[in-house]
Write an enzyme that holds these catalytic residues in place. Structure first.
Site, PDB file in Angstrom:
ATOM      1  N   LYS A 171      -0.797   3.096  -2.894  1.00  0.00           N
ATOM      2  CA  LYS A 171       0.320   3.694  -2.151  1.00  0.00           C
ATOM      3  C   LYS A 171       0.015   3.745  -0.658  1.00  0.00           C
ATOM      4  O   LYS A 171       0.894   3.472   0.175  1.00  0.00           O
ATOM      5  CB  LYS A 171       0.599   5.104  -2.680  1.00  0.00           C
ATOM      6  CG  LYS A 171       1.710   5.850  -1.921  1.00  0.00           C
ATOM      7  CD  LYS A 171       3.051   5.139  -2.029  1.00  0.00           C
ATOM      8  CE  LYS A 171       4.137   5.805  -1.165  1.00  0.00           C
ATOM      9  NZ  LYS A 171       4.456   7.169  -1.583  1.00  0.00           N
ATOM     10  N   LYS A 239       1.781  11.502   8.150  1.00  0.00           N
ATOM     11  CA  LYS A 239       0.732  11.923   7.217  1.00  0.00           C
ATOM     12  C   LYS A 239       0.179  10.731   6.449  1.00  0.00           C
ATOM     13  O   LYS A 239      -1.040  10.569   6.308  1.00  0.00           O
ATOM     14  CB  LYS A 239       1.300  12.974   6.264  1.00  0.00           C
ATOM     15  CG  LYS A 239       0.327  13.494   5.220  1.00  0.00           C
ATOM     16  CD  LYS A 239       0.505  12.835   3.850  1.00  0.00           C
ATOM     17  CE  LYS A 239       1.872  13.112   3.268  1.00  0.00           C
ATOM     18  NZ  LYS A 239       2.001  12.530   1.896  1.00  0.00           N
TER      19      LYS A 239
END
EC number: 1.1.1.343
Length: 291
Positions: A171, A239
């Site tokens: 991811k 993030k």
């Protein structure tokens, strides 16, 4: 006992949980902001008061929270998932967090006889609503196979990609590429506009040529609509970029483009744009003095 619990009902988690409950899963839900449980309660989901209570009510616990700190908070402690889930249970984490934390929490779970599957998703808020997400799962094959039918109610492409932590690793790599692509598309569109090109002309050429991408399509749509309501926020994109850079640093991998991107995107966040959609970066030239 419910068939599953779902903890974390934000833009993504709320839509994913809705797909479970509307497809016949007996679901118990928890969210720190209780009002977000109300639409699911109206559909028949039970509402827990704590992550511990939710985990105690189901053999499979899905989690979708913001970051490492939030995942630790709902997993550990007197009211955390691990204090409630029974031996033999499975925790499926859909959050995007660091592979290191994932492996650490998985080891804590394993010591209690609980399996951990890290299963971050891609496909955005639309994919969450329409149950067309791609879900990349790390963990033991047996644990993955056990939760595969439930994952199939939330996603279209479900892959087992390796042991615990590899779902998160994939991811981060995927989001690194999409983040850099979005920033490159924004820079190109702003250059074209400054040079006097019409947006419709750029769209016609770029969306039918080598510049075509999902991120370019998203940017074009957002620019035309003037809509920066977050599907995936600036805060979340930053993030993920920072996590990817951290992964590269841990592996000794040179990552110069990403370092530059993080600095530029952080500057955009620091203007107060953190709650806007990630595509709002295309507005940075208006506020950051890029020229």
């Amino acid at each position: 006992m419910a068939q599953a619990a779902f903890i974390g009902l934000g833009i993504m988690g709320g839509a994913m949980a809705r797909n479970l409950v509307t497809r016949g899963v007996e679901l118990v839900v928890y969210n720190r902001t209780r009002s977000r449980t109300e639409p699911l309660a109206a559909l028949g989901a039970a509402v827990a008061e704590t992550p511990r209570q939710a985990a105690a009510a189901a053999p499979v616990v899905f989690v979708m929270v913001t970051d490492d700190q939030a995942l630790e908070a709902v997993t550990l402690g007197a009211d955390g998932i691990l204090s409630g889930i029974a031996e033999g249970g499975v925790i499926v984490d859909h959050s995007t967090v660091s592979p290191g934390l994932t492996r650490s929490l998985a080891a804590r779970a394993a010591a209690q006889g609980v399996q951990w599957v890290d299963a971050p998703v891609t496909g955005g808020d639309q994919g969450a609503r329409e149950a067309t997400l791609t879900i990349m799962a790390g963990g033991e094959v047996a644990a993955f196979q056990r939760v595969r039918p439930l994952l199939g109610l939330m996603g279209r492409r479900i892959l087992h990609v390796g042991p615990v932590g590899m779902g998160q690793t994939l991811k981060l790599v995927s989001n690194l590429v999409s983040g850099l692509t979005l920033m490159a598309a924004a820079e190109g569109l702003r250059l074209g506009l400054r040079a006097g090109l019409r947006l419709d002309a750029m769209e016609e050429v770029m969306m039918h040529g080598s510049a075509r991408s999902y991120e370019l399509e998203k940017l074009l749509g957002r620019l035309k609509a003037g809509d920066w309501t977050p599907g995936f926020s600036v805060d979340n994109r930053l993030k993920d970029l920072e996590l990817a850079v951290g992964l590269a640093e841990a592996l000794g991998q040179s990552i110069p483009l990403s370092r530059t991107a993080v600095a530029a995107y952080r500057a955009w966040r620091d203007t107060g744009a953190g709650g806007r959609d990630e595509a709002s970066y295309v507005l940075a030239w208006d506020q950051l003095g890029h020229g």
